[in-house]
Enzyme design. Structure first.
Site, mmCIF file in Angstrom:
data_model
loop_
_atom_site.group_PDB
_atom_site.id
_atom_site.type_symbol
_atom_site.label_atom_id
_atom_site.label_comp_id
_atom_site.label_asym_id
_atom_site.label_seq_id
_atom_site.Cartn_x
_atom_site.Cartn_y
_atom_site.Cartn_z
ATOM 1 N N GLY A 209 63.267 -8.965 -30.409
ATOM 2 C CA GLY A 209 64.224 -8.127 -29.676
ATOM 3 C C GLY A 209 65.610 -8.720 -29.712
ATOM 4 C CG ASN A 210 68.928 -6.680 -29.464
ATOM 5 O OD1 ASN A 210 69.433 -6.276 -28.434
ATOM 6 N ND2 ASN A 210 68.445 -5.867 -30.405
#
Ligand code: C5P
Length: 400
Positions: A209-210
């Site tokens: 993810g980020n």
């Protein structure tokens, strides 16, 4: 634009500035609005209801019941009738009651039942205004979405000089008119907004993810809806809620799901704003079971995700507008300009991770907007909510 046909509830409280409320009432009426005054018991000590009802042509509401016949005055009905509530002047006491729900007079019960936006023009002595208690109540009211019309600086009724003077009626009317103008600036438009990160699943418990929180995209969705647009908000996994009748939210997890939703919705919209931080790659294999530790290194094979922006750029018709975002760490301008071309965008909103307070995990952002011809507009660091308005004006409303 006039205020013709607009229903305004004007709340008046016990400040010396209440005498200006008569002028404010007159100005609203002259602009074509219908005004219903709700006054607190202390307000009546400063200005007589007879003056106000003569100006508005309506009985002034103050008590929960009419003493002689026991008629109940419905604050709920007023809350539904109004297009806008303006509390001017608002004393420190009324600010405190509004912030904390102390519903001991008709003005506060009306405020608590209000379906329409609320503008508040404080008026008090400079020390009362500066007191942390007043300032805290003002921030609470702002967090409810109420609009504070900041008091001006100057000589006060106490003869002291400082900030606390209620803004002049002409300026209040100007702000109210600007609000109604802004409110319809995007009416009839359908807008797609992507927001937040995407999660690319590795196994049942892990993902790539980020750090995107979705705040910028949600602020844009809220701003577009407040300006009258119908918004389709395709959101990745975020910890945000949004509640507006004109925002239709579709939650997704992966880039692939976001691609599917965005491309399905796109043909029916006038504008797409692609604010999501979409993962460029996903694991080639999603493990059905938790990946176990073994050996020293674990090599993950990643495959590219589809580029939503580029696909919408390909599908885009003459009438549609496409706004992308770019988060860069180096060669910012140059990289952003390349993306405008590659993805067939009309505008790109560039934020650099080099600027403190900009980008992910902050409430603020600092951006440069670049158009197809390479023209750049720089904006100063500000709250994402305020920036949302700038972005809309600089892109969607630029050529209006
Ligand atoms: O190429 P880059 O990811 O920097 O481009 C950023 C812009 O492209 C953003 O508007 C982002 O929402 C969009 N984008 C997308 N789909 C992807 C990757 C980026 O829509 N797979």
């Amino acid at each position: 634009m006039s205020l013709k046909g607009k229903h305004i509830v004007l709340g008046i409280t016990g400040s010396i500035a209440a005498y200006k409320a008569a002028i404010l009432t007159r100005l609203f009426i002259k602009e074509g609005a219908e005004v219903q005054v709700v006054i607190t018991p202390a307000g009546k000590e400063f200005i007589t209801p007879v003056t106000l009802s003569a100006l508005t042509g309506k009985p002034v509401v103050s008590e929960f019941f009419t003493a002689n016949d026991g008629t109940w005055h419905s604050h709920v009905d007023l809350g539904l009738w109004a297009d806008l509530m303006v509390v001017a002047p608002a004393t420190a006491s009324t600010l405190g009651k509004m912030a904390n729900g102390i519903a001991d007079n008709m003005l506060i019960t009306t405020y608590l039942s209000m379906k329409a936006p609320v503008f508040i023009a404080p008026a008090m002595d400079l020390d009362m205004f500066a007191h942390p208690s007043t300032q805290r109540n003002i921030s609470i009211l702002k967090s409810y979405g109420n609009q504070i019309i900041e008091p001006a600086s100057g000589e006060l009724a106490s003869h002291l000089i400082g900030k606390g003077r209620m803004e002049e009626p002409e300026s209040i009317v100007k702000e109210v008119k600007a609000y109604f103008e802004k409110k319809k600036s995007l009416s009839g438009k359908r807008i797609l907004i992507t927001a937040g990160p995407t999660y690319e699943r590795l196994d049942p418990v892990r993902f790539i993810g980020n750090y995107s929180t979705g705040k910028m995209g949600f602020a844009l969705a809220e701003e577009c809806a407040c300006r009258g647009a119908e918004v389709i908000l395709v959101a990745g996994p975020v910890a945000l809620s949004i509640d507006h009748p004109q925002i239709h939210r579709i939650d997704v997890e992966s880039a692939d799901e976001m691609y599917h939703e965005a491309t399905t919705v796109f043909p029916s919209v006038d504008v797409a704003i692609l604010c999501a931080a979409v993962a460029d790659y996903r694991p080639e294999i999603k493990s059905e079971t938790k990946i176990k530790r073994k050996g020293d290194n674990l090599n993950l094979a990643l495959v590219p995700n589809k580029d939503i922006a580029a696909e919408l750029g390909r599908l885009k018709s003459e009438k549609q507008l496409l706004v992308g975002f770019a988060l860069e760490t180096d060669n910012e301008q140059e990289n952003a300009k390349k993306k405008v071309e590659k993805k067939n965008l009309d505008y790109i909103v560039l934020n650099s991770l080099r600027n403190p307070g900009a980008g992910f995990r902050t409430d603020t952002n600092q951006v440069t907007i670049i158009d197809r011809n390479g023209n750049e507009d720089n904006f100063e660091l500000k709250l994402k909510t305020a920036l949302a308005s700038d972005i809309i004006e600089q892109t969607l409303l630029k050529n209006k």
